[in-house]
Design a protein around this motif. Structure first.
Motif, short mmCIF file in Angstrom:
data_model
loop_
_atom_site.label_atom_id
_atom_site.label_comp_id
_atom_site.label_asym_id
_atom_site.label_seq_id
_atom_site.Cartn_x
_atom_site.Cartn_y
_atom_site.Cartn_z
N UNK A 133 0.83 -1.20 0.00
CA UNK A 133 0.00 0.00 0.00
C UNK A 133 0.87 1.25 0.00
N UNK A 134 0.53 2.27 -0.80
CA UNK A 134 1.21 3.55 -0.66
C UNK A 134 1.00 4.12 0.74
N UNK A 135 1.97 4.89 1.20
CA UNK A 135 1.89 5.53 2.52
C UNK A 135 1.67 7.03 2.31
N UNK A 136 0.61 7.55 2.91
CA UNK A 136 0.28 8.97 2.76
C UNK A 136 0.37 9.65 4.12
N UNK A 137 1.12 10.75 4.18
CA UNK A 137 1.24 11.51 5.42
C UNK A 137 0.22 12.65 5.42
N UNK A 138 -0.48 12.79 6.53
CA UNK A 138 -1.55 13.78 6.66
C UNK A 138 -1.14 14.81 7.71
N UNK A 139 -0.93 16.04 7.27
CA UNK A 139 -0.33 17.05 8.14
C UNK A 139 -1.27 17.61 9.19
N UNK A 140 -2.56 17.33 9.07
CA UNK A 140 -3.55 17.85 10.03
C UNK A 140 -4.24 16.67 10.72
N UNK A 141 -3.41 15.83 11.33
CA UNK A 141 -3.86 14.53 11.81
C UNK A 141 -4.88 14.53 12.92
N UNK A 142 -5.09 15.67 13.59
CA UNK A 142 -6.08 15.70 14.67
C UNK A 142 -7.43 16.23 14.21
N UNK A 143 -7.54 16.70 12.98
CA UNK A 143 -8.83 17.21 12.49
C UNK A 143 -9.81 16.04 12.32
N UNK A 144 -11.04 16.16 12.81
CA UNK A 144 -11.98 15.04 12.74
C UNK A 144 -12.23 14.52 11.33
N UNK A 145 -12.25 15.43 10.34
CA UNK A 145 -12.48 15.00 8.96
C UNK A 145 -11.29 14.21 8.43
N UNK A 146 -10.09 14.64 8.81
CA UNK A 146 -8.88 13.93 8.39
C UNK A 146 -8.86 12.53 8.99
N UNK A 147 -9.16 12.45 10.27
CA UNK A 147 -9.16 11.15 10.95
C UNK A 147 -10.17 10.21 10.29
N UNK A 148 -11.40 10.68 10.10
CA UNK A 148 -12.44 9.82 9.52
C UNK A 148 -12.10 9.44 8.09
N UNK A 149 -11.65 10.41 7.29
CA UNK A 149 -11.33 10.12 5.89
C UNK A 149 -10.14 9.21 5.74
N UNK A 150 -9.13 9.39 6.60
CA UNK A 150 -7.93 8.56 6.54
C UNK A 150 -8.23 7.12 6.94
N UNK A 151 -8.99 6.96 8.01
CA UNK A 151 -9.29 5.60 8.45
C UNK A 151 -10.24 4.89 7.48
#
Length: 359
Positions: free
Chosen positions: A31-49
């Protein structure tokens, strides 16, 4: 991309996969690895998971560790294998990143102390993960402005060797109950380059053609847009577009391009028959190149809000490794789609033949 694929002049938006669908169609060895710079934002968490659960990517959530854990708990989301949390202030990678950033930026007056401070900011840290090979792409912008996201990408990752500039585009997908002529399209530039020159438009169009091939899996038909069609109006703004069209044809005779065209002539076959009857692009265009940011940004929002199209972006092109921007009004689903876009770009970067393999 699928058994029922139609010829480009017959294709509708429903015949083109979204980025998530396209990425899911592959059996990836890793799997590609993607780093998310705003990791505590609720939308980022939900979208990433959600992206991780679909088997699309592994993710690195960058930010304050306690805040990220609190965000996960608030949504009752588990921290599974393939999901990492990196806190830039305490990460074991930070000192090496600081030394590297200092070396990269000392010609701009960045000393060792300033470099250490810089890499402890999530945007720079997430980009350094990509530069140093710990991640394949990065995504931000749910909280930060486009200028902040792009600045970090340019300073840390840099412009691709074969790119004259960095520009952006939106993927536009029509709603299910759209008109018969509706189709998936690239709109460029709708988020970054304010007043492109004729040469800039040539670069933007070439980049956008490649993006359309990689992310929509279509043969690009490029419309260089204006308020004039084939000399129906005279103005320096029209001249800029027609000059760019001629330069693009000379630089890339393999591409199908026409201009200058009004949007209705580029999009609607019946109007194209009247305004540009000899064109192989008019009425069938799927890559729309706008003359400036005013036109591109207004157009994508009207298409989205009044036309019901889904807009994915802004997506950056011309960066040495994938780095993308989110709208601050994004949803968790937008985050998931943009993660898929970033992963697809990473696959394209690592293997230029991927486009052919995907078809």
């Amino acid at each position: 991309i699928c058994a029922h694929r139609k010829a480009p002049d017959q294709m509708t938006g429903r015949d083109v996969m979204t980025p998530v669908e396209l990425l899911r169609s592959h059996k990836l060895a890793t799997r590609p690895v993607i780093s998310l710079s705003e990791g505590s934002d609720p939308r980022i968490i939900a979208g990433a998971l959600a992206a991780h659960k679909l088997g699309l990517v592994n993710v690195i959530l960058v930010g304050d560790e306690a805040e990220i854990h609190a965000g996960l708990a608030a949504q009752d989301l588990p921290l599974a294998e393939g999901i990492e949390i990196h806190a830039p202030k305490t990460s074991p990678l930070t000192e090496a990143f600081a030394a590297q950033f200092h070396e990269m930026r000392k010609h701009k007056g960045v000393d060792a102390d300033k470099a250490r401070v810089a890499v402890q900011t999530p945007l720079v840290y997430a980009a350094m993960l990509v530069r140093e090979g710990h991640a394949d792409g990065t995504l931000g912008g749910a909280v930060h402005t486009t200028s902040d996201v792009v600045r970090a990408a340019i300073q840390v990752i840099g412009v691709a060797p074969d790119a004259a500039m960095i520009s952006s585009f939106f993927l536009m997908f029509p709603p299910e109950q759209a008109m018969p002529d509706a189709r998936a399209m690239v709109y460029s530039d709708g988020g970054l380059v304010i007043d492109p020159s004729a040469d800039d438009l040539v670069s933007i169009a070439q980049q956008s053609a490649t993006s359309a091939q990689a992310l929509l899996q279509v043969d690009p038909k490029i419309a260089m847009l204006s308020f004039s069609t084939r000399g129906s109006a005279k103005h320096p703004m029209v001249t800029k577009v027609s000059t760019a069209t001629q330069a693009l044809r000379k630089a890339r005779p393999d591409l199908q391009v026409d201009g200058e065209l009004q949007f209705d002539a580029a999009f609607t076959p019946e109007i194209a028959t009247r305004k540009a009857p000899d064109s192989d692009v008019a009425g069938l265009a799927n890559v729309m190149i706008f003359p400036n940011l005013d036109a591109g940004n207004i157009a994508y929002k009207i298409t989205q809000r009044l036309g019901g199209y889904a807009a994915i972006g802004p997506i950056l092109q011309g960066v040495a490794k994938p780095a993308n921007d989110l709208s601050r009004g994004c949803s968790a689903q937008d985050v998931t789609e943009m993660i898929a876009v970033t992963a697809l770009q990473a696959m394209q970067k690592s293997n230029p033949a991927t486009k052919t393999a995907l078809e």
